[in-house]
Write a protein that holds these residues in place. Structure first.
Motif, PDB file in Angstrom:
ATOM      1  N   ALA A 191    -112.040 -32.825   1.510  1.00 22.97           N
ATOM      2  CA  ALA A 191    -111.297 -33.215   2.711  1.00 22.97           C
ATOM      3  C   ALA A 191    -110.323 -32.109   3.129  1.00 22.97           C
ATOM      4  O   ALA A 191    -109.612 -31.539   2.304  1.00 22.97           O
ATOM      5  CB  ALA A 191    -110.537 -34.504   2.455  1.00 22.97           C
ATOM      6  N   PRO A 193    -106.935 -31.343   4.588  1.00 17.98           N
ATOM      7  CA  PRO A 193    -105.711 -32.144   4.712  1.00 17.98           C
ATOM      8  C   PRO A 193    -105.261 -32.260   6.170  1.00 17.98           C
ATOM      9  O   PRO A 193    -105.302 -31.287   6.933  1.00 17.98           O
ATOM     10  CB  PRO A 193    -104.685 -31.366   3.886  1.00 17.98           C
ATOM     11  CG  PRO A 193    -105.487 -30.507   2.977  1.00 17.98           C
ATOM     12  CD  PRO A 193    -106.748 -30.179   3.724  1.00 17.98           C
ATOM     13  N   GLU A 194    -104.849 -33.458   6.533  1.00 14.91           N
ATOM     14  CA  GLU A 194    -104.329 -33.670   7.881  1.00 14.91           C
ATOM     15  C   GLU A 194    -102.857 -33.266   7.921  1.00 14.91           C
ATOM     16  O   GLU A 194    -102.107 -33.498   6.966  1.00 14.91           O
ATOM     17  CB  GLU A 194    -104.470 -35.138   8.284  1.00 14.91           C
ATOM     18  CG  GLU A 194    -105.908 -35.588   8.417  1.00 14.91           C
ATOM     19  CD  GLU A 194    -106.011 -37.018   8.907  1.00 14.91           C
ATOM     20  OE1 GLU A 194    -104.981 -37.553   9.374  1.00 14.91           O
ATOM     21  OE2 GLU A 194    -107.108 -37.594   8.820  1.00 14.91           O
ATOM     22  N   MET A 195    -102.462 -32.669   9.035  1.00  9.38           N
ATOM     23  CA  MET A 195    -101.064 -32.264   9.215  1.00  9.38           C
ATOM     24  C   MET A 195    -100.618 -32.748  10.596  1.00  9.38           C
ATOM     25  O   MET A 195    -100.477 -31.959  11.534  1.00  9.38           O
ATOM     26  CB  MET A 195    -100.923 -30.749   9.070  1.00  9.38           C
ATOM     27  CG  MET A 195    -101.427 -30.226   7.725  1.00  9.38           C
ATOM     28  SD  MET A 195    -101.325 -28.430   7.533  1.00  9.38           S
ATOM     29  CE  MET A 195     -99.564 -28.190   7.389  1.00  9.38           C
ATOM     30  N   PRO A 196    -100.423 -34.061  10.751  1.00 10.61           N
ATOM     31  CA  PRO A 196    -100.092 -34.613  12.065  1.00 10.61           C
ATOM     32  C   PRO A 196     -98.695 -34.200  12.534  1.00 10.61           C
ATOM     33  O   PRO A 196     -97.724 -34.291  11.779  1.00 10.61           O
ATOM     34  CB  PRO A 196    -100.166 -36.128  11.834  1.00 10.61           C
ATOM     35  CG  PRO A 196     -99.904 -36.307  10.380  1.00 10.61           C
ATOM     36  CD  PRO A 196    -100.485 -35.106   9.712  1.00 10.61           C
ATOM     37  N   ARG A 197     -98.621 -33.726  13.757  1.00 11.28           N
ATOM     38  CA  ARG A 197     -97.344 -33.310  14.355  1.00 11.28           C
ATOM     39  C   ARG A 197     -97.546 -33.051  15.840  1.00 11.28           C
ATOM     40  O   ARG A 197     -98.682 -32.917  16.304  1.00 11.28           O
ATOM     41  CB  ARG A 197     -96.816 -32.049  13.670  1.00 11.28           C
ATOM     42  CG  ARG A 197     -97.780 -30.863  13.773  1.00 11.28           C
ATOM     43  CD  ARG A 197     -97.323 -29.668  12.990  1.00 11.28           C
ATOM     44  NE  ARG A 197     -97.276 -29.946  11.579  1.00 11.28           N
ATOM     45  CZ  ARG A 197     -96.705 -29.145  10.681  1.00 11.28           C
ATOM     46  NH1 ARG A 197     -96.125 -28.011  11.081  1.00 11.28           N
ATOM     47  NH2 ARG A 197     -96.704 -29.440   9.414  1.00 11.28           N
ATOM     48  N   HIS A 206    -101.438 -22.835   8.301  1.00 17.68           N
ATOM     49  CA  HIS A 206    -102.894 -22.828   8.338  1.00 17.68           C
ATOM     50  C   HIS A 206    -103.453 -22.105   7.112  1.00 17.68           C
ATOM     51  O   HIS A 206    -104.421 -22.571   6.485  1.00 17.68           O
ATOM     52  CB  HIS A 206    -103.375 -22.147   9.617  1.00 17.68           C
ATOM     53  CG  HIS A 206    -104.868 -22.070   9.736  1.00 17.68           C
ATOM     54  ND1 HIS A 206    -105.651 -23.138  10.076  1.00 17.68           N
ATOM     55  CD2 HIS A 206    -105.728 -21.025   9.506  1.00 17.68           C
ATOM     56  CE1 HIS A 206    -106.922 -22.776  10.075  1.00 17.68           C
ATOM     57  NE2 HIS A 206    -106.994 -21.494   9.738  1.00 17.68           N
ATOM     58  N   ARG A 209    -103.108 -24.277   4.041  1.00 19.47           N
ATOM     59  CA  ARG A 209    -104.124 -25.332   4.022  1.00 19.47           C
ATOM     60  C   ARG A 209    -105.486 -24.764   3.622  1.00 19.47           C
ATOM     61  O   ARG A 209    -106.216 -25.372   2.826  1.00 19.47           O
ATOM     62  CB  ARG A 209    -104.226 -26.012   5.389  1.00 19.47           C
ATOM     63  CG  ARG A 209    -105.204 -27.172   5.410  1.00 19.47           C
ATOM     64  CD  ARG A 209    -105.111 -27.979   6.677  1.00 19.47           C
ATOM     65  NE  ARG A 209    -105.573 -27.230   7.837  1.00 19.47           N
ATOM     66  CZ  ARG A 209    -105.659 -27.742   9.070  1.00 19.47           C
ATOM     67  NH1 ARG A 209    -105.296 -28.993   9.295  1.00 19.47           N
ATOM     68  NH2 ARG A 209    -106.089 -27.010  10.073  1.00 19.47           N
ATOM     69  N   GLN A 245    -113.095 -32.945   7.766  1.00 19.34           N
ATOM     70  CA  GLN A 245    -111.869 -33.720   7.932  1.00 19.34           C
ATOM     71  C   GLN A 245    -112.122 -35.205   7.712  1.00 19.34           C
ATOM     72  O   GLN A 245    -111.303 -35.909   7.135  1.00 19.34           O
ATOM     73  CB  GLN A 245    -111.274 -33.484   9.323  1.00 19.34           C
ATOM     74  CG  GLN A 245    -110.574 -32.129   9.459  1.00 19.34           C
ATOM     75  CD  GLN A 245    -109.778 -32.021  10.739  1.00 19.34           C
ATOM     76  OE1 GLN A 245    -110.263 -32.371  11.804  1.00 19.34           O
ATOM     77  NE2 GLN A 245    -108.556 -31.528  10.645  1.00 19.34           N
ATOM     78  N   ASN A 246    -113.278 -35.697   8.164  1.00 18.75           N
ATOM     79  CA  ASN A 246    -113.614 -37.110   8.007  1.00 18.75           C
ATOM     80  C   ASN A 246    -114.676 -37.233   6.915  1.00 18.75           C
ATOM     81  O   ASN A 246    -115.855 -36.970   7.148  1.00 18.75           O
ATOM     82  CB  ASN A 246    -114.121 -37.693   9.326  1.00 18.75           C
ATOM     83  CG  ASN A 246    -114.275 -39.193   9.281  1.00 18.75           C
ATOM     84  OD1 ASN A 246    -114.729 -39.748   8.293  1.00 18.75           O
ATOM     85  ND2 ASN A 246    -113.900 -39.870  10.365  1.00 18.75           N
TER      86      ASN A 246
END
Length: 329
Positions: A191, A193-197, A206, A209, A245-246
């Protein structure tokens, strides 16, 4: 072998019958017997306010004849069969039957007599998954029962995540398919990693990650190679590593792309606890894939603990065959 007693609940609909050949295939592979079960609604549970006792008894006789004919077809293939008709609410009676008969696998279609709906599963299937605590196979009905040739499992995708649970599933599948012309694909999806912002991530973030993903990828590559090495013994085992990602979407999309016949996975991944019926990953794959999904419930805690402490992943190899005898490669 992973299964000894397979339950095949039938409501006499053509949709439910699409699970029959899958149950037969699994019974042959594992040496299990099959329990044919129909739950007839008693007058008190019937949708009709007044049920004619004569009509009800005639219906019961028809059901017994239906199950007997099916039983004879299955026993003709050297599979032991038990047939039962019980009364009550379908899901409740199926769960109770599992407990009484020590059922260890339920093979059921996502929908039955109620027909295909906008929901992911019919109400009976959903309640059985939730209440039985057993391993199960869910079959997405296509509109016509497949023949036995169509349900031969020539390519099986096993979802791996580095956990003892997924290792055990891979071992069980290999054991069940030993001696057959089959390819097992061990798929692990790393996966991202998600970095929501609100703002885009920085170049440094980046790079961090990417480094994290690469570390996981290298570790997973070595891990999959080792599991595949242990499972190979007259059977083709192919490790496959992807980054996405998914994770769930990549699993069922890869299964479709690779034209596999069956997806096998643990009910719980490394993130989900056993308190849930299935983890989010397993539930999503079950809902979105058109392929049959074989879901293994958890190992007993003692065995899981043994795997965590470094016990052998799999002890199914025969000493007469070498590790390099991966047939059909």
């Amino acid at each position: 072998m992973p299964f000894k007693h397979i339950l095949l609940p039938l409501d006499s609909s053509t949709l439910a019958e699409e699970a029959v050949t899958h149950a037969i295939t699994l019974a042959r592979s594992s040496g299990a017997d099959i329990h044919l079960l129909h739950v007839q609604k008693s007058p008190s549970h019937s949708d009709e306010h007044c049920t004619d006792p004569v009509e009800w008894r005639l219906r019961r006789a028809e059901l017994r004849s239906y199950l007997k004919n099916l039983s004879e077809q299955i026993t003709g293939q050297n599979i032991r069969v038990t047939l039962s008709i019980v009364e009550g609410r379908p899901a409740e009676q199926i769960v109770e039957y599992c407990e009484e008969k020590n059922i260890d696998l339920i093979v059921i279609t996502a929908y039955g007599k109620g027909g295909i709906s906008r929901f992911d599963f019919g109400s009976t299937a959903q309640q059985v998954f939730s209440g039985s605590g057993r391993s199960f196979m869910v079959v997405r009905p296509a509109g016509a029962p497949p023949d036995e040739e169509e349900t031969a499992y020539r390519r099986i995708l096993v979802s791996m995540d580095g956990s003892p649970r997924s290792e055990w599933v891979a071992c069980q599948v290999a054991s069940m398919m030993r001696g057959q012309k089959v390819e097992i694909i061990l798929l692990q999806v790393i996966a991202i990693p998600e970095m929501p912002r609100r703002m885009p991530i920085t170049q440094e973030e980046h790079a961090t990650r990417e480094k994290f993903v690469e570390c996981n990828r290298r570790a997973a590559e070595a891990y999959l190679d080792e599991v595949a090495r242990q499972l190979r013994n007259g059977i083709k085992v192919t490790p496959k590593l992807l980054v996405a990602q998914n994770v769930a979407e990549r699993i069922y999309a890869t299964a479709a792309k690779e034209q596999v016949d069956l997806i096998a996975m643990s009910a719980h991944d490394w993130q989900s606890g056993a308190q849930q019926v299935t983890g989010t990953l397993c539930h999503t794959v079950m809902c979105q894939s058109n392929l049959p999904v074989l879901v293994f419930q958890d190992l007993p805690e003692a065995q899981l603990q043994g795997l965590r402490l470094g016990s052998n992943i799999c002890e199914i190899r025969h000493p007469t065959l070498s590790n390099d005898s991966s047939a059909h490669q």
